[in-house]
Design a protein around this motif. Structure first.
Motif, PDB file in Angstrom:
ATOM      1  N   ALA A   1      53.969  59.510  14.163  1.00 13.85           N
ATOM      2  CA  ALA A   1      54.781  58.402  14.557  1.00 13.85           C
ATOM      3  C   ALA A   1      54.592  57.189  13.570  1.00 13.85           C
ATOM      4  O   ALA A   1      55.531  56.678  13.186  1.00 13.85           O
ATOM      5  N   GLY A   2      53.333  56.952  13.256  1.00 10.55           N
ATOM      6  CA  GLY A   2      53.026  55.908  12.434  1.00 10.55           C
ATOM      7  C   GLY A   2      53.437  55.862  11.000  1.00 10.55           C
ATOM      8  O   GLY A   2      53.883  54.903  10.362  1.00 10.55           O
ATOM      9  N   THR A   3      53.708  57.193  10.615  1.00  9.78           N
ATOM     10  CA  THR A   3      54.480  57.601   9.323  1.00  9.78           C
ATOM     11  C   THR A   3      55.880  57.621   9.311  1.00  9.78           C
ATOM     12  O   THR A   3      56.710  57.734   8.310  1.00  9.78           O
ATOM     13  N   GLN A   4      56.478  57.397  10.574  1.00  8.40           N
ATOM     14  CA  GLN A   4      57.896  57.326  10.862  1.00  8.40           C
ATOM     15  C   GLN A   4      58.481  58.692  10.385  1.00  8.40           C
ATOM     16  O   GLN A   4      59.734  58.828  10.074  1.00  8.40           O
ATOM     17  N   ARG A   5      57.801  59.820  10.351  1.00  4.33           N
ATOM     18  CA  ARG A   5      58.330  61.153  10.029  1.00  4.33           C
ATOM     19  C   ARG A   5      58.549  62.124  11.274  1.00  4.33           C
ATOM     20  O   ARG A   5      57.893  63.064  11.227  1.00  4.33           O
TER      21      ARG A   5
ATOM     22  N   GLN B   1      57.074  53.228  14.944  1.00  6.07           N
ATOM     23  CA  GLN B   1      55.580  52.340  15.123  1.00  6.07           C
ATOM     24  C   GLN B   1      55.227  52.010  16.405  1.00  6.07           C
ATOM     25  O   GLN B   1      54.319  51.907  16.776  1.00  6.07           O
ATOM     26  N   GLU B   2      56.622  51.719  17.187  1.00  8.03           N
ATOM     27  CA  GLU B   2      56.067  51.043  18.662  1.00  8.03           C
ATOM     28  C   GLU B   2      55.543  52.342  19.367  1.00  8.03           C
ATOM     29  O   GLU B   2      54.517  52.263  20.284  1.00  8.03           O
ATOM     30  N   VAL B   3      56.173  53.480  19.125  1.00  3.86           N
ATOM     31  CA  VAL B   3      55.789  54.926  19.821  1.00  3.86           C
ATOM     32  C   VAL B   3      54.350  55.126  19.105  1.00  3.86           C
ATOM     33  O   VAL B   3      53.360  55.580  20.335  1.00  3.86           O
ATOM     34  N   ALA B   4      54.140  54.891  17.906  1.00  6.28           N
ATOM     35  CA  ALA B   4      52.545  55.111  17.434  1.00  6.28           C
ATOM     36  C   ALA B   4      51.585  54.251  18.342  1.00  6.28           C
ATOM     37  O   ALA B   4      50.638  54.534  18.516  1.00  6.28           O
TER      38      ALA B   4
END
Length: 299
Positions: free
Chosen positions: A64-68, A15-18
């Protein structure tokens, strides 16, 4: 320690990367525009390369927001597959191998990683390592998606070219009014036999042919499946109102047909294409005469 997550609290490294990718998409795109992959594909203007880079950065942020970040089938990649295919195809046409294209994709990571380090200045080293790892995995998945898409495009192109070659290698010749012929050369397999049937039947309809000649003089051998395809072609032509004549059966093929126990009793066969044409002309009521030895004309 500053809070970089858009929700006001620190989330997962993904999420940080997103959040980073959303905040810095313009800067990322500006840096990517100078990389060979973007610079050599989007040649109309630099702005075009920047816009393309922003699309990819936004897609990565969504993934990245979906952590996939490890999933090449993540929904966020859907919107950029066509663009990645275009880029990969352009570099392949320029003569680059798959390994070289992969290297150009790998070169997109360092500019983003440098921006990430600057953006997360002040965070704990362990947190920064986790975010860098998540970004590296995400970019590696992007490379995988790009290569999968490129390979799919290559396979689709190969299939189209193969079909075109089959069609070119299966010409239908109009020998006379009402007579068409398909001279076959080379190995026959099931796929080509199917093209032969389709091409011949289309010619029968287009030319209003009463006779169709399948000349297999140039075919070295056939197997049982191909022989059955030829039998089906003869039967299909008959249903279309045309009589099919098979010519040029080589001794080896004749033995194969006998050994396979195939019944050609209902199929007209002739030794050569000339014999088959002569038979068809005779059936049409045309008289064939030889020129006089001295060339004086017909008699």
């Amino acid at each position: 320690m500053p809070e970089h997550d858009t929700g006001g609290t620190l989330g997962t490294p993904e999420q940080e990367v997103a959040g980073f990718l959303r905040r810095r998409s313009e800067q990322i795109a500006q840096r990517w525009a100078d990389e060979p992959l973007f610079r050599t594909v989007f040649t109309v203007s630099r702005d075009e390369a920047v816009e393309a880079g922003k699309v990819v950065a936004d897609a990565l942020a969504q993934v990245a927001g979906t952590q996939r970040v490890e999933d090449p089938d993540a929904a966020g990649f859907t919107g950029v597959r066509e663009q990645l295919a275009r880029m990969g195809a352009a570099r392949s046409r320029a003569g680059l191998s798959a390994t070289q294209v992969s290297s150009e994709l790998a070169a997109l990571l360092p500019p983003v990683e440098n921006l990430l380090v600057a953006d997360l200045e002040g965070v704990e080293p362990e947190r920064l390592r986790e975010c860098s790892t998540a970004l590296s995995v995400l970019m590696g998945t992007l490379r995988l998606v790009a290569m999968q898409t490129a390979l799919s495009e290559v396979q689709a192109l190969t299939d189209r070219q193969r079909l075109q070659l089959l069609e070119v290698a299966t010409p239908v010749i109009k020998l006379w009014d009402g007579i068409v012929a398909v001279p076959l050369i080379g190995t026959l397999d099931s796929a080509r036999s199917q093209v032969v049937m389709e091409t011949l039947l289309e010619a029968v309809v287009d030319q209003h042919a009463r006779f169709a000649i399948l000349d297999i003089t140039g075919v070295p051998t056939v197997d049982s499946l191909v022989a059955q395809h030829l039998m089906k072609t003869v039967a299909a032509a008959r249903l279309m109102g045309a009589e099919c004549v098979v010519s040029g059966i080589r001794p080896a093929i004749a033995q194969t047909i006998v050994h396979l126990g195939l019944d050609l009793g209902t199929v007209k066969t002739r030794a050569s294409l000339a014999d088959a044409l002569g038979y068809c002309l005779h059936e049409l009521g045309a008289n064939i005469v030889n020129a006089a030895p001295d060339g004086a004309g017909r008699r």
